[in-house]
Write a protein that holds these residues in place. Structure first.
Motif, PDB file in Angstrom:
ATOM      1  N   ALA A 155       6.298   0.213  -0.623  1.00  0.00           N
ATOM      2  CA  ALA A 155       5.489   1.186  -1.351  1.00  0.00           C
ATOM      3  C   ALA A 155       4.501   0.394  -2.192  1.00  0.00           C
ATOM      4  O   ALA A 155       4.882  -0.570  -2.871  1.00  0.00           O
ATOM      5  CB  ALA A 155       6.372   2.055  -2.241  1.00  0.00           C
ATOM      6  N   ILE A 156       3.232   0.785  -2.164  1.00  0.00           N
ATOM      7  CA  ILE A 156       2.191   0.021  -2.857  1.00  0.00           C
ATOM      8  C   ILE A 156       1.120   0.966  -3.385  1.00  0.00           C
ATOM      9  O   ILE A 156       0.918   2.061  -2.851  1.00  0.00           O
ATOM     10  CB  ILE A 156       1.565  -1.037  -1.907  1.00  0.00           C
ATOM     11  N   THR A 157       0.449   0.536  -4.438  1.00  0.00           N
ATOM     12  CA  THR A 157      -0.599   1.366  -5.022  1.00  0.00           C
ATOM     13  C   THR A 157      -1.796   1.496  -4.077  1.00  0.00           C
ATOM     14  O   THR A 157      -2.190   0.541  -3.414  1.00  0.00           O
ATOM     15  CB  THR A 157      -1.059   0.778  -6.367  1.00  0.00           C
ATOM     16  N   ARG A 158      -2.343   2.680  -4.064  1.00  0.00           N
ATOM     17  CA  ARG A 158      -3.538   2.971  -3.272  1.00  0.00           C
ATOM     18  C   ARG A 158      -4.733   2.212  -3.857  1.00  0.00           C
ATOM     19  O   ARG A 158      -4.789   1.921  -5.046  1.00  0.00           O
ATOM     20  CB  ARG A 158      -3.783   4.478  -3.334  1.00  0.00           C
ATOM     21  N   SER A 159      -5.706   1.916  -3.033  1.00  0.00           N
ATOM     22  CA  SER A 159      -6.901   1.202  -3.476  1.00  0.00           C
ATOM     23  C   SER A 159      -7.696   2.020  -4.486  1.00  0.00           C
ATOM     24  O   SER A 159      -7.860   3.232  -4.334  1.00  0.00           O
ATOM     25  CB  SER A 159      -7.785   0.886  -2.266  1.00  0.00           C
ATOM     26  N   GLY A 160      -8.161   1.350  -5.554  1.00  0.00           N
ATOM     27  CA  GLY A 160      -9.172   1.921  -6.428  1.00  0.00           C
ATOM     28  C   GLY A 160      -8.715   2.656  -7.665  1.00  0.00           C
ATOM     29  O   GLY A 160      -9.521   2.932  -8.536  1.00  0.00           O
ATOM     30  N   GLY A 161      -7.433   2.977  -7.783  1.00  0.00           N
ATOM     31  CA  GLY A 161      -6.987   3.753  -8.937  1.00  0.00           C
ATOM     32  C   GLY A 161      -6.708   2.903 -10.162  1.00  0.00           C
ATOM     33  O   GLY A 161      -6.436   1.710 -10.062  1.00  0.00           O
ATOM     34  N   HIS A 162      -6.791   3.533 -11.333  1.00  0.00           N
ATOM     35  CA  HIS A 162      -6.439   2.855 -12.583  1.00  0.00           C
ATOM     36  C   HIS A 162      -4.922   2.802 -12.685  1.00  0.00           C
ATOM     37  O   HIS A 162      -4.249   3.840 -12.593  1.00  0.00           O
ATOM     38  CB  HIS A 162      -7.027   3.615 -13.776  1.00  0.00           C
ATOM     39  N   LYS A 163      -4.375   1.623 -12.894  1.00  0.00           N
ATOM     40  CA  LYS A 163      -2.916   1.463 -12.837  1.00  0.00           C
ATOM     41  C   LYS A 163      -2.198   2.045 -14.052  1.00  0.00           C
ATOM     42  O   LYS A 163      -0.988   2.260 -14.010  1.00  0.00           O
ATOM     43  CB  LYS A 163      -2.558  -0.025 -12.660  1.00  0.00           C
TER      44      LYS A 163
END
Length: 200
Positions: free
Chosen positions: A38-46
């Protein structure tokens, strides 16, 4: 919301509070199974992650759902998971200390005598030294991962973290708490190094 997604969202907020993931910087992941993360989607503010901002990819970085767009640096996460079967979480941040110190030249930063060195495997005392690798930034992620992998193969002992010059830091651990502990330890020591160089 899955436990992995909740762990990623909480870690993103913690990293944001420390200023380690400004704007859209950084990415975070958790291993779900031997071949899935599971990984963060591109471009979002963490610091503002929602459940839909976490997607699933395989160890080649291929998204498991049509239309999902992982970070361009997903391959570096995958490289860690492929090389270290014990790795359960990976964090990538862009702090001021990491960015500045990695730009000063050299292919490594040595950290010695810090109490927080005990956050790393096999170091039960502060009376130790670790060598934190620094790699030149490269937009060709497979080529960068190949350089990282070659350094791992040559090293007698691998520190669970490395820097990309002028860019950021990668840290991993058996689970999210371990990865966060190592990231916090390294960020503290690197901030100390930067301050020491400033006043020297």
């Amino acid at each position: 919301m899955s436990l992995a997604t909740a762990a990623i969202i909480a870690a993103g907020r913690r990293m944001d509070r420390h200023g380690w993931v400004p704007a859209t910087a950084g990415n975070l992941s958790v291993r779900l199974s031997p071949g899935l993360i599971a990984i963060t989607r591109s471009g979002g503010h963490k610091g503002l992650l929602e459940p839909e901002d976490v997607i699933q990819v395989d160890l080649d970085g291929a998204p498991q759902r049509q239309g999902d767009r992982p970070s361009a640096e997903t391959g570096l996460h995958c490289g860690i998971y492929r090389h270290f079967p014990e790795a359960g979480a990976v964090l990538h941040g862009h702090s001021v200390a990491v960015t500045v110190l990695s730009r000063l030249g050299g292919d490594a930063i040595r950290l010695s005598g810090y109490e927080l060195l005990k956050a790393f495997p096999g170091l039960p005392t502060h009376d130790a030294t670790i060598t934190l690798p620094v790699f030149d930034n490269d937009q060709d992620i497979p080529r960068l991962q190949a350089a990282v992998g070659e350094r791992w193969r040559q090293a007698e002992a691998v520190v669970p973290g490395y820097l990309i010059r002028g860019h950021g830091i990668y840290v991993w651990g058996a689970d999210m708490p371990a990865a966060l502990m190592r990231l916090e330890a390294l960020e503290f020591m690197l901030a100390c190094e930067m301050e020491q160089r400033r006043i020297a």
